[in-house]
Design a protein around this motif. Structure first.
Motif, PDB file in Angstrom:
ATOM      1  N   ASP A  91     -10.203   0.610   1.860  1.00 19.14           N
ATOM      2  CA  ASP A  91      -9.104   0.689   0.894  1.00 19.14           C
ATOM      3  C   ASP A  91      -9.558   0.253  -0.487  1.00 19.14           C
ATOM      4  OD1 ASP A  91      -7.271   1.651   2.686  1.00 19.14           O
ATOM      5  OD2 ASP A  91      -6.270  -0.263   3.025  1.00 19.14           O
ATOM      6  N   ARG A 109     -11.409   3.036  -2.143  1.00 21.58           N
ATOM      7  CA  ARG A 109     -10.522   4.156  -2.465  1.00 21.58           C
ATOM      8  C   ARG A 109      -9.681   3.857  -3.706  1.00 21.58           C
ATOM      9  NH1 ARG A 109      -5.106   5.427   0.988  1.00 21.58           N
ATOM     10  NH2 ARG A 109      -4.141   6.860  -0.503  1.00 21.58           N
ATOM     11  N   TYR A 110      -9.095   2.654  -3.765  1.00 20.46           N
ATOM     12  CA  TYR A 110      -8.204   2.349  -4.880  1.00 20.46           C
ATOM     13  C   TYR A 110      -8.967   1.994  -6.150  1.00 20.46           C
ATOM     14  CZ  TYR A 110      -4.441   2.746  -1.552  1.00 20.46           C
ATOM     15  OH  TYR A 110      -3.562   3.255  -0.618  1.00 20.46           O
ATOM     16  N   THR A 132      -6.302  -3.218  -5.615  1.00 21.18           N
ATOM     17  CA  THR A 132      -7.728  -3.141  -5.282  1.00 21.18           C
ATOM     18  C   THR A 132      -8.302  -4.527  -5.023  1.00 21.18           C
ATOM     19  OG1 THR A 132      -7.984  -1.136  -6.628  1.00 21.18           O
ATOM     20  CG2 THR A 132      -9.991  -2.364  -6.097  1.00 21.18           C
ATOM     21  N   ASP A 147       0.814   4.272  -2.793  1.00 20.71           N
ATOM     22  CA  ASP A 147       0.638   5.673  -2.398  1.00 20.71           C
ATOM     23  C   ASP A 147       1.825   6.522  -2.827  1.00 20.71           C
ATOM     24  OD1 ASP A 147      -1.797   5.019  -1.300  1.00 20.71           O
ATOM     25  OD2 ASP A 147      -1.067   4.959   0.773  1.00 20.71           O
ATOM     26  N   LYS A 192       0.832  -1.202   0.000  1.00 16.20           N
ATOM     27  CA  LYS A 192       0.000   0.000   0.000  1.00 16.20           C
ATOM     28  C   LYS A 192       0.870   1.258   0.000  1.00 16.20           C
ATOM     29  CE  LYS A 192      -3.538   2.332   2.801  1.00 16.20           C
ATOM     30  NZ  LYS A 192      -4.396   2.225   4.031  1.00 16.20           N
ATOM     31  N   ALA A 206      -7.025  -5.765  -1.695  1.00 17.83           N
ATOM     32  CA  ALA A 206      -7.744  -5.129  -0.586  1.00 17.83           C
ATOM     33  C   ALA A 206      -9.109  -5.777  -0.375  1.00 17.83           C
ATOM     34  CB  ALA A 206      -7.899  -3.633  -0.862  1.00 17.83           C
ATOM     35  N   ARG A 257     -10.470  -5.373   3.331  1.00 23.83           N
ATOM     36  CA  ARG A 257     -10.167  -3.972   3.624  1.00 23.83           C
ATOM     37  C   ARG A 257     -11.047  -3.112   2.725  1.00 23.83           C
ATOM     38  NH1 ARG A 257      -4.984  -4.116   6.330  1.00 23.83           N
ATOM     39  NH2 ARG A 257      -5.081  -1.834   6.363  1.00 23.83           N
TER      40      ARG A 257
END
Length: 352
Positions: A264, A267-268, A253, A203, A199, A256, A261
């Motif tokens: 996450d 978000r991704y 993704t 990022d 991760k 996650a 998750r």
């Protein structure tokens, strides 16, 4: 003669036949030059009796005791031979790390972990070696999340050479190797153990990108073109790096989601779609239905990675198919396998 030859020196004890080979190193090579000795078949031609006689030289293949996981055989001898040669190349580069060339610096360049990873997995049992590669990448990861192009990072490429250190097509191996361990070996523990590190790299790339476009890195390194191979010639670096960024985010993704998750994953998934839109705005010619420069990499990568919007898929594929027979062929430079030398010497007894 190679531009960067390896030189090995051995001092004979004398008085008897001697056998020597390197113990802590290996080198890929095509030719061996022996100095300070004469071949056995010419030793009796009146030469200097004090000169050592070379009785024999052997090349030894050096590779780990890795069990086979699969094989390939068909009715075409050429394809069977090709597969056999590929096996030699894999074993040549499979030591305590995966290298990409056994004849030069032998660093742990990471791109082959995801480019060749599945192919190697189908042929050899390498789960433990891939786990070690994940640990090497974690150890090499910088505090800001960057994964260097080589792990272990024995050499740091800095300054004007930074592109050799920071490239998504190499660093993405952290995420993609973890995914292959989960997908092909069912190893969920490693993905859980490295989740935060993976991760952090995603990022890091996001922070370095310009709204989804990554402009630095090596791109389609060593592509075939009119110039000597090396730096990319045909496809924009930003195209290849951004496409790999999209692919990595998509895989993360999925990871996650599998790890539950959900925040996450959402978000991704959003980031992935944002990269896709930006990528197509930057590189897709909607009038012609072709990407970037229109070369094979420019069109093939978006097709394979799912970047092409559905209305354009047929056009992009048609451009790719049309280019394959018209681009011509370029003969690649000769490569070599991995071996060590075993030299058998006979040193004549000293005359009194």
């Amino acid at each position: 003669m190679d531009r960067f030859p390896y030189r090995l020196n051995y001092t004979l004890r004398g008085g008897r036949e001697e056998v020597w080979s390197p113990r802590f190193s290996y080198y890929g090579f095509r030719y061996v030059q022996i100095e300070g000795a004469v071949p056995a078949n010419s030793a009796g031609d009146g030469g200097d009796p004090r000169v050592p006689v070379l009785l024999r030289i052997e090349g030894h293949m050096v590779y780990p005791d890795t069990q086979a996981a699969g094989g390939f055989e068909c009715s075409d001898p050429m394809l069977n031979r090709t597969h056999e040669i590929i096996g030699w190349a894999i074993r040549s580069n499979m030591k305590s790390i995966f290298t990409d060339c056994p004849h030069r610096e032998k660093l742990g360049w990471l791109e082959q972990l995801h480019l060749m990873g599945p192919s190697v997995i189908y042929n050899y049992r390498i789960q433990h070696l891939l786990i070690k590669a994940m640990e090497d990448m974690r150890d090499a990861q910088l505090p800001d999340g960057m994964i260097p192009t080589t792990a272990p990072e024995y050499v740091k490429f800095l300054g004007e050479w930074r592109r050799f250190r920071d490239s998504v097509s190499w660093g993405a191996a952290y995420v993609l190797t973890g995914w292959n361990l989960l997908r092909l070996y069912g190893n969920k523990r490693i993905v859980a153990e490295h989740y935060e590190g993976m991760k952090a790299y995603v990022d890091y790339v996001a922070a370095q990108s310009d709204q989804g476009i990554v402009s630095h890195g090596l791109g389609d390194w060593y592509d075939a073109g009119p110039n000597p191979p090396g730096f990319v010639q045909n496809t924009p670096v930003a195209h290849t790096e951004s496409a790999m960024y999209y692919h990595m985010v998509g895989v993360f993704t999925d990871i996650a989601r599998l790890m539950k998750r959900e925040e996450d994953a959402a978000r991704y998934a959003e980031l992935r779609e944002s990269i896709k839109a930006t990528f197509n705005d930057a590189f897709l010619n909607r009038e012609s239905g072709s990407y970037a420069t229109g070369d094979q990499t420019s069109n093939a990568m978006p097709l394979v990675l799912g970047l092409v919007p559905e209305p354009y898929r047929d056009k992009v594929l048609a451009h790719l198919i049309e280019d394959i027979p018209t681009a011509g062929t370029i003969r690649p430079p000769a490569m070599s396998g991995t071996a060590t030398c075993c030299l058998r010497w006979l040193r004549p007894a000293a005359r009194t």
